[in-house]
Design a protein around this motif. Structure first.
Motif, PDB file in Angstrom:
ATOM      1  N   GLU A 140       0.984  -1.175  -0.122  1.00  0.00           N
ATOM      2  CA  GLU A 140      -0.132   0.092   0.038  1.00  0.00           C
ATOM      3  C   GLU A 140       0.801   1.312   0.059  1.00  0.00           C
ATOM      4  O   GLU A 140       0.356   2.335  -0.932  1.00  0.00           O
ATOM      5  CB  GLU A 140      -0.857   0.027   1.151  1.00  0.00           C
ATOM      6  CG  GLU A 140      -1.748  -1.180   1.154  1.00  0.00           C
ATOM      7  CD  GLU A 140      -2.843  -1.293   2.679  1.00  0.00           C
ATOM      8  OE1 GLU A 140      -2.388  -0.749   3.512  1.00  0.00           O
ATOM      9  OE2 GLU A 140      -3.848  -1.969   2.555  1.00  0.00           O
ATOM     10  N   SER A 141       1.991   1.261   0.713  1.00  0.00           N
ATOM     11  CA  SER A 141       2.958   2.374   0.459  1.00  0.00           C
ATOM     12  C   SER A 141       3.495   2.359  -0.624  1.00  0.00           C
ATOM     13  O   SER A 141       3.638   3.680  -1.228  1.00  0.00           O
ATOM     14  CB  SER A 141       4.066   2.253   1.633  1.00  0.00           C
ATOM     15  OG  SER A 141       5.023   3.216   1.591  1.00  0.00           O
ATOM     16  N   ASN A 142       3.895   1.348  -1.334  1.00  0.00           N
ATOM     17  CA  ASN A 142       4.404   1.493  -2.833  1.00  0.00           C
ATOM     18  C   ASN A 142       3.401   2.145  -3.860  1.00  0.00           C
ATOM     19  O   ASN A 142       3.857   2.890  -4.713  1.00  0.00           O
ATOM     20  CB  ASN A 142       4.835   0.231  -3.099  1.00  0.00           C
ATOM     21  CG  ASN A 142       6.161  -0.416  -2.561  1.00  0.00           C
ATOM     22  OD1 ASN A 142       6.868   0.357  -1.721  1.00  0.00           O
ATOM     23  ND2 ASN A 142       6.388  -1.710  -2.470  1.00  0.00           N
ATOM     24  N   VAL A 143       2.150   1.790  -3.410  1.00  0.00           N
ATOM     25  CA  VAL A 143       1.022   2.140  -4.550  1.00  0.00           C
ATOM     26  C   VAL A 143       0.929   3.664  -4.091  1.00  0.00           C
ATOM     27  O   VAL A 143       0.928   4.390  -5.195  1.00  0.00           O
ATOM     28  CB  VAL A 143      -0.245   1.522  -3.933  1.00  0.00           C
ATOM     29  CG1 VAL A 143      -1.483   2.205  -4.924  1.00  0.00           C
ATOM     30  CG2 VAL A 143      -0.133  -0.028  -4.748  1.00  0.00           C
ATOM     31  N   SER A 144       0.923   4.003  -2.961  1.00  0.00           N
ATOM     32  CA  SER A 144       0.749   5.469  -2.679  1.00  0.00           C
ATOM     33  C   SER A 144       1.956   6.471  -3.296  1.00  0.00           C
ATOM     34  O   SER A 144       1.883   7.247  -3.762  1.00  0.00           O
ATOM     35  CB  SER A 144       0.794   5.841  -1.129  1.00  0.00           C
ATOM     36  OG  SER A 144       0.628   7.056  -0.771  1.00  0.00           O
TER      37      SER A 144
END
Length: 311
Positions: free
Chosen positions: A232-236
């Motif tokens: 999720e951090s990578n997507v953000s």
């Protein structure tokens, strides 16, 4: 339905009644015929029932989920095992594929001997072994997913991540229910196996396997939660980079738009307006401004370069 009398037991034969993908009413009718515990007469045996292990007046009931370690998205099959003094009943319903045959597992030679409880152990042991194989497969896939999600050069497969979470959930619910059954019915199971000390040791070992599986699944769940958080951090982060790139491109397009807008106004006195090649100087100046903006944006990583210098 198949009714198989076994003659291998030294102290007498037992009857094995086998159901594969049969209607639940047929199973309950046979349970009544075998004089099973009255609690079994209720609508509690059949497809889609939660896993559990119970001992009722000297009869062992096991409802388990049978998993296929080789299928990442397989739906668990259902296995019902019920034992009496001289009989064994097994019922199976398939998941995403055909139900695994229990006959080779039950009829093979084993130190437990040819008794209803021994046959039930062999069938249940095969189910628990499928849990262990599935957990081992999950561990290998989890290592691969962790490598992907923490590698900035790889775009991780989010479907694989959530498919892995589903697999962990299946095994956890299946194994935890059986472990809870062993713990809740520990004394009753000891009494049931009093005349079969060898088999008692095997059941105790199976309980230890289920406890170990629960601990490993808990660790895998925490590791997967960290993977999901990183994903999720990578997507953000990727979305933020995309927004910066879009904003930078919009700024590059805005510079010539502003210049064209200014020189498109009806003023008589404008710089370079009355020079025949004035438009050339204006065009060169506009391009120079855009080139300068491109260099600044790239240095800041807004156009996909030098990500380590994001500000």
């Amino acid at each position: 339905m198949a009714e198989v009398p076994s003659t291998r037991a030294a102290d007498g034969a037992f009857t094995w009644v086998e159901f594969v993908d049969r209607d639940q009413r047929d199973v309950l009718a046979e349970v009544r015929r075998l004089s099973a515990h009255p609690a079994m007469f209720e609508d509690s045996l059949g497809r889609g029932r939660p896993p559990r292990l119970e001992v009722l007046d000297g009869q062992l009931l096991v409802i388990a989920w049978d998993l296929d370690p080789d299928k990442a998205t397989s739906k668990p099959g259902d296995v019902v095992i019920l034992t009496g003094d001289s009989w064994l009943l097994t019922a199976q319903w398939d998941g995403d594929g055909p139900a695994r045959p229990l006959r080779p597992l039950i009829e093979r030679e084993h130190p437990s001997g040819a008794t209803p409880l021994g046959a039930a152990y062999r069938a249940l042991a095969a189910v628990v072994q499928s849990y262990e194989a599935t957990v081992a497969s999950i561990e290998n896939e989890l290592d691969e997913v962790e490598t992907e999600v923490f590698d900035p050069a790889v775009d991780e497969d989010y479907q694989r991540i959530y498919r892995l979470r589903r697999r962990i959930g299946h095994v956890d619910r299946a194994a935890s229910a059986l472990r809870q059954g062993f713990e809740t019915n520990a004394d009753a199971l000891d009494d049931l196996l009093e005349d079969e000390p060898t088999l008692h040791a095997y059941f105790r070992h199976m309980r230890s396997d289920l406890v170990a599986l629960a601990d490993l699944l808990s660790t895998q769940r925490m590791a997967l939660d960290a993977v999901v958080s990183s994903h999720e951090s990578n997507v953000s982060s990727r979305q933020n980079r995309d927004m910066r790139t879009i904003a930078a491109v919009a700024a590059l397009l805005a510079l010539p738009t502003v210049v064209a807008g200014i020189y498109g106004m009806n003023f008589k006195d404008m710089p370079l307006l009355h020079i025949p090649v004035g438009w050339v100087f204006v065009l060169i100046g506009t391009v120079a401004l855009d080139v300068a903006a491109v260099l600044v944006f790239r240095r800041r990583g807004w156009l996909g370069a030098d990500h380590g210098r994001d500000r």
